[in-house]
Design a protein around this motif. Sequence first.
Motif, PDB file in Angstrom:
ATOM      1  N   TYR A 298      41.721 -15.062  11.143  1.00  0.00           N
ATOM      2  CA  TYR A 298      41.378 -15.999   9.784  1.00  0.00           C
ATOM      3  C   TYR A 298      42.661 -17.213  10.676  1.00  0.00           C
ATOM      4  CZ  TYR A 298      40.071 -11.789   7.372  1.00  0.00           C
ATOM      5  OH  TYR A 298      38.568 -10.930   6.586  1.00  0.00           O
ATOM      6  N   SER A 299      43.043 -16.508  11.625  1.00  0.00           N
ATOM      7  CA  SER A 299      44.359 -17.661  12.788  1.00  0.00           C
ATOM      8  C   SER A 299      43.583 -18.529  13.233  1.00  0.00           C
ATOM      9  CB  SER A 299      45.035 -16.754  13.420  1.00  0.00           C
ATOM     10  OG  SER A 299      45.354 -15.286  12.168  1.00  0.00           O
ATOM     11  N   GLY A 300      41.898 -18.671  12.925  1.00  0.00           N
ATOM     12  CA  GLY A 300      41.361 -19.312  13.727  1.00  0.00           C
ATOM     13  C   GLY A 300      40.401 -19.592  14.938  1.00  0.00           C
ATOM     14  N   ARG A 301      40.563 -18.256  15.095  1.00  0.00           N
ATOM     15  CA  ARG A 301      39.875 -17.989  16.686  1.00  0.00           C
ATOM     16  C   ARG A 301      38.864 -17.936  16.330  1.00  0.00           C
ATOM     17  NH1 ARG A 301      44.715 -14.487  17.974  1.00  0.00           N
ATOM     18  NH2 ARG A 301      45.553 -15.402  19.686  1.00  0.00           N
ATOM     19  N   LYS A 302      37.047 -18.462  16.929  1.00  0.00           N
ATOM     20  CA  LYS A 302      36.238 -18.586  16.921  1.00  0.00           C
ATOM     21  C   LYS A 302      35.763 -16.960  16.881  1.00  0.00           C
ATOM     22  CE  LYS A 302      36.195 -22.915  15.792  1.00  0.00           C
ATOM     23  NZ  LYS A 302      36.042 -22.700  14.115  1.00  0.00           N
ATOM     24  N   PRO A 303      34.775 -16.215  15.717  1.00  0.00           N
ATOM     25  CA  PRO A 303      34.384 -15.509  16.309  1.00  0.00           C
ATOM     26  C   PRO A 303      32.549 -15.699  17.359  1.00  0.00           C
ATOM     27  CG  PRO A 303      32.996 -16.451  13.980  1.00  0.00           C
ATOM     28  CD  PRO A 303      34.786 -16.687  14.281  1.00  0.00           C
ATOM     29  N   LYS A 304      32.586 -16.336  17.693  1.00  0.00           N
ATOM     30  CA  LYS A 304      31.600 -17.135  18.139  1.00  0.00           C
ATOM     31  C   LYS A 304      31.658 -16.654  19.299  1.00  0.00           C
ATOM     32  CE  LYS A 304      27.995 -19.880  20.038  1.00  0.00           C
ATOM     33  NZ  LYS A 304      27.273 -21.557  19.934  1.00  0.00           N
ATOM     34  N   ARG A 305      33.271 -17.360  20.264  1.00  0.00           N
ATOM     35  CA  ARG A 305      33.495 -17.055  21.165  1.00  0.00           C
ATOM     36  C   ARG A 305      34.341 -16.139  21.336  1.00  0.00           C
ATOM     37  NH1 ARG A 305      37.644 -22.243  22.038  1.00  0.00           N
ATOM     38  NH2 ARG A 305      35.893 -24.228  21.762  1.00  0.00           N
ATOM     39  N   LEU A 306      35.299 -14.960  20.592  1.00  0.00           N
ATOM     40  CA  LEU A 306      34.888 -13.874  20.900  1.00  0.00           C
ATOM     41  C   LEU A 306      33.781 -12.636  21.544  1.00  0.00           C
ATOM     42  CD1 LEU A 306      37.343 -13.179  18.058  1.00  0.00           C
ATOM     43  CD2 LEU A 306      37.554 -12.952  20.260  1.00  0.00           C
ATOM     44  N   TYR A 307      32.583 -13.170  20.895  1.00  0.00           N
ATOM     45  CA  TYR A 307      31.502 -12.618  21.059  1.00  0.00           C
ATOM     46  C   TYR A 307      31.320 -12.808  22.599  1.00  0.00           C
ATOM     47  CZ  TYR A 307      26.828 -10.274  20.124  1.00  0.00           C
ATOM     48  OH  TYR A 307      25.540  -9.380  20.259  1.00  0.00           O
ATOM     49  N   GLU A 308      31.463 -13.910  22.779  1.00  0.00           N
ATOM     50  CA  GLU A 308      30.923 -14.509  23.901  1.00  0.00           C
ATOM     51  C   GLU A 308      31.710 -13.687  25.632  1.00  0.00           C
ATOM     52  OE1 GLU A 308      30.735 -18.358  23.530  1.00  0.00           O
ATOM     53  OE2 GLU A 308      29.064 -18.377  22.990  1.00  0.00           O
ATOM     54  N   ALA A 309      33.097 -13.634  25.025  1.00  0.00           N
ATOM     55  CA  ALA A 309      33.838 -13.016  26.410  1.00  0.00           C
ATOM     56  C   ALA A 309      33.677 -11.553  25.919  1.00  0.00           C
ATOM     57  CB  ALA A 309      35.262 -13.107  25.464  1.00  0.00           C
ATOM     58  N   ALA A 310      33.525 -11.215  24.987  1.00  0.00           N
ATOM     59  CA  ALA A 310      32.860  -9.453  25.884  1.00  0.00           C
ATOM     60  C   ALA A 310      32.339  -9.465  26.516  1.00  0.00           C
ATOM     61  CB  ALA A 310      32.701  -8.707  23.869  1.00  0.00           C
ATOM     62  N   GLN A 311      30.985 -10.144  26.307  1.00  0.00           N
ATOM     63  CA  GLN A 311      30.099  -9.922  27.515  1.00  0.00           C
ATOM     64  C   GLN A 311      29.913  -9.804  28.493  1.00  0.00           C
ATOM     65  OE1 GLN A 311      26.192 -12.151  26.357  1.00  0.00           O
ATOM     66  NE2 GLN A 311      27.782 -12.199  24.240  1.00  0.00           N
ATOM     67  N   GLN A 312      31.488 -10.901  29.070  1.00  0.00           N
ATOM     68  CA  GLN A 312      31.777 -10.392  30.625  1.00  0.00           C
ATOM     69  C   GLN A 312      32.234  -9.785  31.011  1.00  0.00           C
ATOM     70  OE1 GLN A 312      30.843 -14.132  31.620  1.00  0.00           O
ATOM     71  NE2 GLN A 312      29.991 -14.099  29.559  1.00  0.00           N
ATOM     72  N   ALA A 313      32.693  -8.575  30.142  1.00  0.00           N
ATOM     73  CA  ALA A 313      33.535  -7.105  30.770  1.00  0.00           C
ATOM     74  C   ALA A 313      31.400  -6.328  31.865  1.00  0.00           C
ATOM     75  CB  ALA A 313      33.091  -5.955  29.798  1.00  0.00           C
ATOM     76  N   SER A 314      32.340  -6.518  33.301  1.00  0.00           N
ATOM     77  CA  SER A 314      32.375  -6.059  34.035  1.00  0.00           C
ATOM     78  C   SER A 314      30.960  -4.807  33.866  1.00  0.00           C
ATOM     79  CB  SER A 314      32.919  -5.586  35.651  1.00  0.00           C
ATOM     80  OG  SER A 314      33.430  -6.721  35.669  1.00  0.00           O
ATOM     81  N   PHE A 315      31.675  -3.517  33.323  1.00  0.00           N
ATOM     82  CA  PHE A 315      30.927  -1.870  33.472  1.00  0.00           C
ATOM     83  C   PHE A 315      30.797  -2.408  31.776  1.00  0.00           C
ATOM     84  CE2 PHE A 315      34.251  -0.998  35.593  1.00  0.00           C
ATOM     85  CZ  PHE A 315      33.240  -0.587  37.434  1.00  0.00           C
ATOM     86  N   LEU A 316      28.899  -1.823  31.665  1.00  0.00           N
ATOM     87  CA  LEU A 316      28.161  -1.648  30.364  1.00  0.00           C
ATOM     88  C   LEU A 316      28.749  -0.847  28.993  1.00  0.00           C
ATOM     89  CD1 LEU A 316      25.551  -2.141  29.503  1.00  0.00           C
ATOM     90  CD2 LEU A 316      24.009  -0.230  30.116  1.00  0.00           C
ATOM     91  N   ILE A 317      29.392   0.147  29.635  1.00  0.00           N
ATOM     92  CA  ILE A 317      29.835   1.003  27.981  1.00  0.00           C
ATOM     93  C   ILE A 317      30.747   0.126  27.919  1.00  0.00           C
ATOM     94  CG2 ILE A 317      30.839   3.676  27.140  1.00  0.00           C
ATOM     95  CD1 ILE A 317      28.146   3.482  27.801  1.00  0.00           C
ATOM     96  N   PRO A 318      32.149   0.081  28.609  1.00  0.00           N
ATOM     97  CA  PRO A 318      33.370  -0.951  28.106  1.00  0.00           C
ATOM     98  C   PRO A 318      32.446  -2.269  26.913  1.00  0.00           C
ATOM     99  CG  PRO A 318      34.106  -0.902  30.353  1.00  0.00           C
ATOM    100  CD  PRO A 318      32.267   0.187  29.844  1.00  0.00           C
ATOM    101  N   ARG A 319      31.571  -2.647  27.840  1.00  0.00           N
ATOM    102  CA  ARG A 319      31.423  -4.382  27.355  1.00  0.00           C
ATOM    103  C   ARG A 319      30.698  -3.704  26.033  1.00  0.00           C
ATOM    104  NH1 ARG A 319      28.569  -6.066  31.671  1.00  0.00           N
ATOM    105  NH2 ARG A 319      26.137  -5.142  30.715  1.00  0.00           N
TER     106      ARG A 319
END
Length: 232
Positions: A79-100
């Motif tokens: 709601y403050s202007g952060r793009k949900p697409k970028r947040l979703y893509e950022a989550a995919q950068q996590a190294s380990f599978l479970i937290p990712r």
Amino acid sequence: MNDDQDIELENLFIKVKEVSVDIHTAINNNDLPLLLNKAYIMLSELRTSSLNPKYYNRLYNEVYDEMQFIQNFIKNSTYSGRKPKRLYEAAQQASFLIPRLFLQIVTGVVYIETEPRMCCDIMFDLIQMIKGVQHPIRGFFTRYFLLKTIKDVLPDKGNKYESSNISFEDSLSFLFENLEEMNTLWIRIASDAKHLNKPIQVTNKERLDVKHLLGENIIKIASMKGMTFDIY
């Protein structure tokens, strides 16, 4: 045996609670990068192989409570202007599978809530990605988290997530696949316990302690508006 489980669980609780302080600090300071980093550290504790299903369930519940705060913050941040697409893509950068996967599920559901047209892509992206978890207990609970988090944004008859490219029937396919895979993992919990020479009575009790989580899939299927007697 239970004494060892109690000690291990208490150690994991301490780690989760320590990180949760930093998580709430990040929320209060509106610091999304710090929040995602601390969430990743907390979720990494779910990678443990030391707990049986009953005790892992208790650890999961502790983490799940914190994930509700994290999901609400991520949702509010859009709601403050952060793009949900970028947040979703950022989550995919996590190294380990479970937290990712946990981060992908949370950010993916926020993405769907913000942009319902993305429902089809994200639903089937998540259900494919989660196949990578082969450990029976971790896989079982990751799929349960997926179900609990996504259940309110599944396409249903007349809701805003139903469209020309995804329907109630697709939701049924999604839920049945999740049910089937969770059932397979639930059975494998017993198979793995046998290799560890655990008494069958102990294993059966542990599996019964988490059986209701498996049934959540059926409850969701039965509660959908598009579900008719004939289909059921």
